[in-house]
Every structure is written in C-alpha cells, then in structure tokens.
Design a protein around this motif. Structure first.
Motif, PDB file in Angstrom:
ATOM      1  N   THR A  42     -10.854 -15.634 -45.393  1.00 45.24           N
ATOM      2  CA  THR A  42      -9.725 -16.454 -45.852  1.00 45.24           C
ATOM      3  C   THR A  42      -8.444 -15.631 -45.956  1.00 45.24           C
ATOM      4  O   THR A  42      -7.472 -16.069 -46.573  1.00 45.24           O
ATOM      5  CB  THR A  42     -10.039 -17.078 -47.229  1.00 45.24           C
ATOM      6  N   SER A  43      -8.443 -14.456 -45.351  1.00 42.41           N
ATOM      7  CA  SER A  43      -7.331 -13.496 -45.466  1.00 42.41           C
ATOM      8  C   SER A  43      -6.194 -13.866 -44.514  1.00 42.41           C
ATOM      9  O   SER A  43      -6.061 -13.299 -43.428  1.00 42.41           O
ATOM     10  CB  SER A  43      -7.838 -12.082 -45.168  1.00 42.41           C
ATOM     11  N   VAL A  44      -5.365 -14.807 -44.923  1.00 42.53           N
ATOM     12  CA  VAL A  44      -4.252 -15.277 -44.104  1.00 42.53           C
ATOM     13  C   VAL A  44      -3.170 -14.204 -44.015  1.00 42.53           C
ATOM     14  O   VAL A  44      -2.807 -13.576 -45.017  1.00 42.53           O
ATOM     15  CB  VAL A  44      -3.669 -16.584 -44.687  1.00 42.53           C
ATOM     16  N   ASP A  45      -2.672 -13.996 -42.812  1.00 46.99           N
ATOM     17  CA  ASP A  45      -1.610 -13.027 -42.550  1.00 46.99           C
ATOM     18  C   ASP A  45      -0.325 -13.794 -42.272  1.00 46.99           C
ATOM     19  O   ASP A  45      -0.261 -14.598 -41.342  1.00 46.99           O
ATOM     20  CB  ASP A  45      -2.001 -12.181 -41.332  1.00 46.99           C
ATOM     21  N   ALA A  46       0.701 -13.538 -43.070  1.00 48.24           N
ATOM     22  CA  ALA A  46       1.970 -14.243 -42.872  1.00 48.24           C
ATOM     23  C   ALA A  46       2.647 -13.816 -41.581  1.00 48.24           C
ATOM     24  O   ALA A  46       3.478 -14.548 -41.029  1.00 48.24           O
ATOM     25  CB  ALA A  46       2.894 -13.987 -44.056  1.00 48.24           C
ATOM     26  N   GLY A  47       2.301 -12.647 -41.079  1.00 50.24           N
ATOM     27  CA  GLY A  47       2.884 -12.135 -39.847  1.00 50.24           C
ATOM     28  C   GLY A  47       2.094 -12.528 -38.620  1.00 50.24           C
ATOM     29  O   GLY A  47       1.262 -13.441 -38.666  1.00 50.24           O
ATOM     30  N   PRO A  48       2.286 -11.825 -37.501  1.00 49.58           N
ATOM     31  CA  PRO A  48       1.651 -12.202 -36.236  1.00 49.58           C
ATOM     32  C   PRO A  48       0.163 -11.900 -36.175  1.00 49.58           C
ATOM     33  O   PRO A  48      -0.544 -12.421 -35.313  1.00 49.58           O
ATOM     34  CB  PRO A  48       2.411 -11.378 -35.198  1.00 49.58           C
ATOM     35  N   GLY A  49      -0.329 -11.039 -37.074  1.00 50.51           N
ATOM     36  CA  GLY A  49      -1.754 -10.821 -37.209  1.00 50.51           C
ATOM     37  C   GLY A  49      -2.469 -10.436 -35.930  1.00 50.51           C
ATOM     38  O   GLY A  49      -2.176  -9.425 -35.309  1.00 50.51           O
TER      39      GLY A  49
END
Length: 317
Positions: free
Chosen positions: A255-262
């Motif tokens: 569930t580790s959402v990355d606000a960036g481009p990831g």
C-alpha cells in the motif's frame, strides 16, 4: 497442441511448488560449478537494494531471486553501492535514457556493464545474472499514452531493446564470461498494471517482441549463455496461484503509494521500493501474494523463481 500445452503447464506448475521440487528431480543433480562470485546486471527485477531497498516487500529476507540463487552457493549478494557485485538498478533501461520513471541519472544496463568491463577480471567459475526488459516495456507504454509513438512503433522498439540486450550479453561473453544466465522480462500482460490500463493485448505484444528478439539474437551464444524463462514461471504463478502456494495472483499486496513517478507507471501509484511489512493490505499474508506492486513480485515469488533458476543452472553447468 492445446492438450500438450496444458500437460506442460501442469507439470511445470507442479514442479514449481516448493514442497515438490525434490520430487521433480531437480534437487537430485549437483551442479558441477561452484561459483565464488555472482555478478548481476539489470533493472528492478534484479535490484537487491542499490538505493537501500528492493522492489518487493522489504522485510529483511532474501527478497530477490538473484539473492536466493546466490544463497544456494553460500554467497551473499550485495549491491555495488554497498561494495557488492550487483549492478542492477530499478527502472534501468537497456540502453535508452531517461529511465522508466524519467530519471536520466539511472545507469542503463549498458552503462552498468561498461562500469564492470572497465576493469574486467573474470574468474573461471563466475556466474553472471542479467534480468531486464520490464523498464523498456513500461517506458514505451508511457510514450504510447503520451502519443509520442504509435502502438506499432512501441512493439518494434521493445523488439530492438531485446536485440540491444543481446548485444550487451555478447560483450560480456567476448570479454571472458563463461556462465551467463539471462531471464528477459516476464509477460507484463499478466501484471496488475496492464490489467488496470486495459492494454493487456498490446503489452503482451511488446513483452513477446522483447523476449523473442532477445532469444533469437543469443541463439548462437549457447556455449556461454543460458536463458531461464521468467515469463513462463510468472504465467504459472498468476494463472494458478493456489497450485504454487499463493492465494492471490491478481492484486498488489503493498500500500506504499509514491507521490512521484515511482516505478514509471504514473504518479500516485504503489511503489514496492517503499514497501515494508507495515505497508501491506490489512490482514494480508504477503508471502501468499504474487505481486508486491502493479509490476514487481513479492519475496516469496522471487525466492521460488530463484530456486528454479538455480536448478536450471545446475542442469547446465
């Protein structure tokens, strides 16, 4: 043909389960090679923590298939950034820049090999592991979505990336590497990413183009190169999770959402490089999921493939 394919799938799926590996005969054959060094190149599928974490659930275990393979020989595989011999880095493309997430500073597979070959000192028992292709497939799909290339150009470009990877494998072989294990990409049609986009057929074509061109281009390197079929193995995990010790082959467990481009599939998406046992779906056993995020695999899926890759290696050398 359908009956033969189903039979092969059943046999391979059975052999893939941890409990039955010995029954399938693989563990009864001792490898003649006993490497004292394993060197790896590639993208997130082979990244053992170049920036401090891998692309999976980072739980302190052997979370990557290359680590698992190395463990069979009593070796500990570490990233170059920590003084080890794993050059692989998440989002790295074969030879194009920027990487899948738009970072021009990520070393391509070619640049990783350049770095190693700047002072090549191959040992007779070295094993080289190369796992790449997913980042080129992801980056190409982003270009299609941005109308920067057509679907036909996308498929052609991924095929060229497969040829480019073969050229890098050839460089290693020419420089003295005698045991090179290559996986290509799995069929990203199977990924939660492709399904969320609704572009499974196109992404299947791109994945197939990459792997087919790679395999054709390395066919004359058989003396030093072994192709291990990651695509076939992940197909089994995703299509028959229960037969391989999983209970979910469809959804990401992190569930580790990355606000960036990831990982290159867009901002605001789950990035397993940020994932730990504290950032997983509530109540889930992440060891029984196939996918950590929408592209990359959980530690258990990685380890099962690592076991399979080592057994395949032991049959060959």
């Amino acid at each position: 043909m359908a009956a033969n394919w189903m039979r092969r799938s059943f046999v391979a799926a059975t052999c893939a389960t941890t409990a039955l590996l010995a029954a399938c005969g693989s563990s009864s054959i001792d490898s003649a090679i006993a490497p004292t060094r394993i060197i790896t190149f590639g993208d997130a599928m082979a990244d053992v923590g170049q920036k401090g974490s891998g692309y999976t659930v980072n739980d302190g275990s052997l979370f990557n298939w290359t680590q698992q393979l190395a463990s069979h020989y009593g070796l500990v595989l570490k990233p170059v950034s920590a003084g080890g011999t794993s050059y692989a880095q998440g989002n790295a493309r074969i030879s194009a820049t920027p990487d899948a997430a738009g970072n021009a500073g990520t070393p391509t597979v070619k640049q990783q090999i350049d770095q190693f070959l700047a002072n090549p000192q191959f040992k007779a028992d070295d094993v080289i592991l190369i796992s790449a292709g997913a980042s080129d497939i992801i980056a190409g799909m982003a270009a299609v979505q941005a109308a920067a290339q057509t679907e036909a150009q996308y498929v052609a470009a991924t095929g060229q990336a497969g040829k480019d990877l073969a050229a890098q494998i050839g460089r290693l072989s020419d420089a003295g590497a005698k045991h090179i294990v290559v996986t290509g990409s799995y069929d990203l049609e199977r990924s939660p990413w492709a399904k969320a986009l609704g572009k499974q057929a196109l992404i299947h074509q791109a994945s197939l183009s990459f792997n087919d061109e790679l395999k054709v281009a390395i066919k004359d390197m058989g003396k030093t190169v072994l192709y291990v079929d990651l695509a076939y193995y992940v197909n089994l995990f995703e299509a028959n999770p229960g037969g391989n010790g999983f209970n979910n082959g469809k959804d990401p467990v992190c569930t580790s959402v990355d606000a960036g481009p990831g990982i290159g599939i867009g901002a605001g998406q789950v990035n397993s490089a940020l994932c730990t046992p504290s950032t997983i779906v509530a109540g889930a056993d992440y060891n029984r999921y196939v996918f950590a995020d929408k592209v990359y695999l959980t530690p258990n899926a990685q380890r099962l493939f690592g076991d399979y890759a080592q057994q395949t290696l032991s049959h060959r050398w």
